[in-house]
Design a protein around this motif. Structure first.
Motif, short mmCIF file in Angstrom:
data_model
loop_
_atom_site.label_atom_id
_atom_site.label_comp_id
_atom_site.label_asym_id
_atom_site.label_seq_id
_atom_site.Cartn_x
_atom_site.Cartn_y
_atom_site.Cartn_z
N THR A 15 13.91 12.35 2.29
CA THR A 15 13.01 13.22 0.92
C THR A 15 11.15 12.91 0.46
O THR A 15 10.68 12.12 0.22
N TYR A 16 10.91 13.23 1.92
CA TYR A 16 9.26 12.80 2.65
C TYR A 16 8.50 13.47 1.45
O TYR A 16 8.80 14.70 1.07
N HIS A 17 7.53 12.65 1.01
CA HIS A 17 6.28 13.51 -0.70
C HIS A 17 4.76 13.90 0.34
O HIS A 17 4.21 13.93 -0.50
N GLY A 18 5.54 13.71 1.43
CA GLY A 18 3.51 14.03 2.01
C GLY A 18 3.05 12.70 2.55
O GLY A 18 1.67 12.63 3.03
N TYR A 19 3.46 11.80 1.98
CA TYR A 19 2.18 10.37 1.96
C TYR A 19 2.43 9.65 3.24
O TYR A 19 2.82 9.55 3.75
N SER A 20 1.43 9.45 4.04
CA SER A 20 0.85 8.40 5.14
C SER A 20 2.03 7.00 4.69
O SER A 20 2.69 7.36 6.48
N VAL A 21 2.04 6.32 4.19
CA VAL A 21 2.82 5.37 4.41
C VAL A 21 4.78 5.75 4.83
O VAL A 21 5.12 4.88 5.16
N GLU A 22 5.17 7.22 4.14
CA GLU A 22 6.20 6.91 4.06
C GLU A 22 6.62 8.04 5.62
O GLU A 22 7.38 7.12 6.20
N ALA A 23 5.19 8.62 5.88
CA ALA A 23 5.35 8.90 7.27
C ALA A 23 5.78 8.00 8.42
O ALA A 23 5.92 7.18 9.56
N PHE A 24 4.89 6.68 8.03
CA PHE A 24 4.91 5.86 9.11
C PHE A 24 5.99 5.10 9.32
O PHE A 24 6.29 4.28 10.19
N HIS A 25 6.54 4.95 7.67
CA HIS A 25 7.88 4.36 7.71
C HIS A 25 8.79 4.08 8.61
O HIS A 25 9.64 4.22 8.56
N ILE A 26 8.97 5.81 8.46
CA ILE A 26 9.22 7.24 9.29
C ILE A 26 9.67 6.86 10.32
O ILE A 26 10.45 6.83 11.15
N ALA A 27 8.84 6.26 10.96
CA ALA A 27 8.66 6.48 12.36
C ALA A 27 8.76 5.19 13.36
O ALA A 27 9.51 4.84 14.01
N ASN A 53 -4.83 5.53 5.66
CA ASN A 53 -5.67 4.28 6.35
C ASN A 53 -4.11 2.94 6.60
O ASN A 53 -4.87 1.43 6.90
N ASP A 54 -3.23 3.38 6.63
CA ASP A 54 -2.35 2.61 7.01
C ASP A 54 -1.96 1.73 9.03
O ASP A 54 -1.31 1.48 9.08
N TRP A 55 -3.58 2.44 9.25
CA TRP A 55 -3.24 1.56 11.27
C TRP A 55 -2.53 0.46 11.28
O TRP A 55 -2.01 0.65 12.42
N PHE A 56 -2.43 -0.05 10.56
CA PHE A 56 -2.17 -1.59 10.28
C PHE A 56 -0.16 -0.98 10.81
O PHE A 56 0.04 -2.41 11.80
N THR A 57 0.05 -0.48 10.62
CA THR A 57 2.07 0.18 11.42
C THR A 57 1.77 0.29 12.85
O THR A 57 2.98 -0.21 13.15
N LEU A 58 1.16 0.69 13.07
CA LEU A 58 1.26 0.38 14.72
C LEU A 58 1.26 -0.28 15.13
O LEU A 58 1.37 -0.99 16.84
#
Length: 107
Positions: A15-27, A53-58
């Protein structure tokens, strides 16, 4: 836990819509499952997303097992976090060892 995390990542990816926050959560979910290649693929997708700008996820513990990986290190360098996160990881490890009595307390 790993099977549930893997399935969660797969469902989110569908259900990925192309948002970075989604990609980071999937990662993160793939990281929890121990799926290094898939986690790196989704981290890179999140980094490439315009306006990300969701680099804190790393710094999430789900990625601890791959911090020494050259591709993860390259990702950190590309977003400008390599020195900061590497120092944070070393400090965290020293803190855990101190709590376990493995290191003498510096005075």
């Amino acid at each position: 836990v790993t099977a549930a995390a893997r399935r969660s990542a797969q469902l989110k990816a569908e259900t990925y819509h192309g948002y970075s926050v989604e990609a980071f959560h999937i990662a993160e979910q793939y990281g929890i499952a121990g799926e290094r290649e898939m986690a790196l693929e989704w981290l890179n997708r999140g980094v490439r997303t315009k306006g990300s700008n969701d680099w804190f996820t790393l710094r999430h513990p789900a990625f601890d097992f791959m911090r020494a990986n050259p591709r993860f290190q390259d990702l950190l360098r590309r977003v400008g976090l390599a020195p900061w996160l590497n120092g944070l990881a070393a400090a965290s490890k020293e803190h855990r060892n101190r709590k376990k009595g493995r290191l003498a307390v510096r005075r």
